[in-house]
Design a protein around this motif. Sequence first.
Motif, PDB file in Angstrom:
ATOM      1  N   ASP A 259       0.825  -1.216   0.000  1.00  0.00           N
ATOM      2  CA  ASP A 259       0.000   0.000   0.000  1.00  0.00           C
ATOM      3  C   ASP A 259       0.856   1.263   0.000  1.00  0.00           C
ATOM      4  O   ASP A 259       0.323   2.372  -0.074  1.00  0.00           O
ATOM      5  CB  ASP A 259      -0.928   0.008   1.230  1.00  0.00           C
ATOM      6  N   ASN A 260       2.147   1.106   0.100  1.00  0.00           N
ATOM      7  CA  ASN A 260       3.058   2.251   0.128  1.00  0.00           C
ATOM      8  C   ASN A 260       3.617   2.441  -1.290  1.00  0.00           C
ATOM      9  O   ASN A 260       4.543   1.759  -1.707  1.00  0.00           O
ATOM     10  CB  ASN A 260       4.186   1.963   1.131  1.00  0.00           C
ATOM     11  N   LEU A 261       3.025   3.378  -2.019  1.00  0.00           N
ATOM     12  CA  LEU A 261       3.370   3.511  -3.447  1.00  0.00           C
ATOM     13  C   LEU A 261       4.717   4.183  -3.663  1.00  0.00           C
ATOM     14  O   LEU A 261       5.231   4.209  -4.780  1.00  0.00           O
ATOM     15  CB  LEU A 261       2.264   4.255  -4.192  1.00  0.00           C
ATOM     16  N   GLU A 262       5.300   4.732  -2.601  1.00  0.00           N
ATOM     17  CA  GLU A 262       6.677   5.247  -2.739  1.00  0.00           C
ATOM     18  C   GLU A 262       7.662   4.086  -2.729  1.00  0.00           C
ATOM     19  O   GLU A 262       8.626   4.063  -3.493  1.00  0.00           O
ATOM     20  CB  GLU A 262       6.996   6.202  -1.597  1.00  0.00           C
ATOM     21  N   TYR A 263       7.423   3.134  -1.862  1.00  0.00           N
ATOM     22  CA  TYR A 263       8.298   1.960  -1.793  1.00  0.00           C
ATOM     23  C   TYR A 263       7.990   0.983  -2.935  1.00  0.00           C
ATOM     24  O   TYR A 263       8.887   0.336  -3.460  1.00  0.00           O
ATOM     25  CB  TYR A 263       8.108   1.215  -0.473  1.00  0.00           C
ATOM     26  N   ASN A 264       6.696   0.851  -3.227  1.00  0.00           N
ATOM     27  CA  ASN A 264       6.215  -0.150  -4.190  1.00  0.00           C
ATOM     28  C   ASN A 264       5.421   0.552  -5.306  1.00  0.00           C
ATOM     29  O   ASN A 264       4.180   0.507  -5.333  1.00  0.00           O
ATOM     30  CB  ASN A 264       5.312  -1.170  -3.487  1.00  0.00           C
ATOM     31  N   PRO A 265       6.115   1.227  -6.241  1.00  0.00           N
ATOM     32  CA  PRO A 265       5.392   1.992  -7.262  1.00  0.00           C
ATOM     33  C   PRO A 265       4.600   1.122  -8.244  1.00  0.00           C
ATOM     34  O   PRO A 265       5.002  -0.010  -8.535  1.00  0.00           O
ATOM     35  CB  PRO A 265       6.522   2.732  -7.992  1.00  0.00           C
ATOM     36  N   VAL A 266       3.495   1.687  -8.702  1.00  0.00           N
ATOM     37  CA  VAL A 266       2.761   1.079  -9.815  1.00  0.00           C
ATOM     38  C   VAL A 266       3.437   1.602 -11.076  1.00  0.00           C
ATOM     39  O   VAL A 266       3.488   2.810 -11.307  1.00  0.00           O
ATOM     40  CB  VAL A 266       1.266   1.476  -9.770  1.00  0.00           C
ATOM     41  N   ILE A 267       4.014   0.716 -11.884  1.00  0.00           N
ATOM     42  CA  ILE A 267       4.814   1.168 -13.026  1.00  0.00           C
ATOM     43  C   ILE A 267       4.076   1.015 -14.355  1.00  0.00           C
ATOM     44  O   ILE A 267       4.589   1.369 -15.398  1.00  0.00           O
ATOM     45  CB  ILE A 267       6.215   0.494 -13.063  1.00  0.00           C
ATOM     46  N   TYR A 268       2.853   0.515 -14.288  1.00  0.00           N
ATOM     47  CA  TYR A 268       1.989   0.469 -15.472  1.00  0.00           C
ATOM     48  C   TYR A 268       0.558   0.421 -14.973  1.00  0.00           C
ATOM     49  O   TYR A 268       0.254  -0.282 -14.011  1.00  0.00           O
ATOM     50  CB  TYR A 268       2.294  -0.768 -16.325  1.00  0.00           C
ATOM     51  N   GLY A 269      -0.350   1.163 -15.650  1.00  0.00           N
ATOM     52  CA  GLY A 269      -1.742   1.199 -15.206  1.00  0.00           C
ATOM     53  C   GLY A 269      -1.889   2.116 -14.006  1.00  0.00           C
ATOM     54  O   GLY A 269      -1.037   2.984 -13.759  1.00  0.00           O
TER      55      GLY A 269
END
Length: 276
Positions: A259-269
Amino acid sequence: MMTMATFDTLHEQFLQDGYSLHARPVLPRDVVDAAVLGMDEVRAGRYDTGTPPQPSFWNPGDDPVKKLGKIEMPQIANRAIDRLVSHPALGELAAQVTGAKAVQVWWVQLLYKPAAPVGEPLTTNIGWHQDRHYWKSWEEGSELFTAWVALTDVRADCGPMVFVRGSNRWGYVQDLSDFFGKEDQASLRSHIQSLGHDEWEEAAAILPPGGVSFHHNLTYHGSGPNLSGQPRRSFAIHLRTEKSRPRDGLRQGLTQFIDNLEYNPVIYGQPSDFRE
Ligand SMILES: O=C(O)CCC(=O)C(=O)O
């Protein structure tokens, strides 16, 4: 004799073979060069984000030659590594290969395989394994895969990653995975083959700096000694598509940061494509 099939799309080829090799630079050279410096900073224990990586197998001060340099979540410790990990070119290619609507990074490993000292070539080998064996915090059937990005020229003498073609279609082979290669690898291979998986064809991921391979979570892979005299540098970027779910909806272990998009970015979509 096995014949080479031809495929209409990268996705079809990935489903059939369990891996996809991109032996041209996918990541721009400046991004790769900055990440090499970032890797050295993290290995020295200097973090320009102010945040250390997650607890790791290798820590600053450990043996740089006899021990595999494996550091968990380096992108949270270094901005240049974060730029590489979240690069859109990686997301676009990952989506093409997997047929995904959306792709998220959920874990990253820095892998620094030192040149093998003469007479001690085995200590940094990576044994045959299926990633799924180590990824129990995800529900069965989750679409999980890895983008392995080369930072150095990975030639045949560098101990490249080797995939067993089509092994993604064998299903999960219970308890026959050994990342740290403690067991005799030839025996492990024979054991796996004895379970009916006797068609064993290996493909090495020979890649330039910025080149990428993708592999499915059930694809058997490993790597041998680095006899090149130079370190082999890479990042294993573990990815998921929108068709994945943490086990019981929990955030724990390897799913703790999704849920932490800084650590775990969504790189498509879009982040909203991931609803669990
Ligand atoms: O770097 C290697 O040789 C193996 C890496 C690996 O096992 C992985 O990326 O899943």
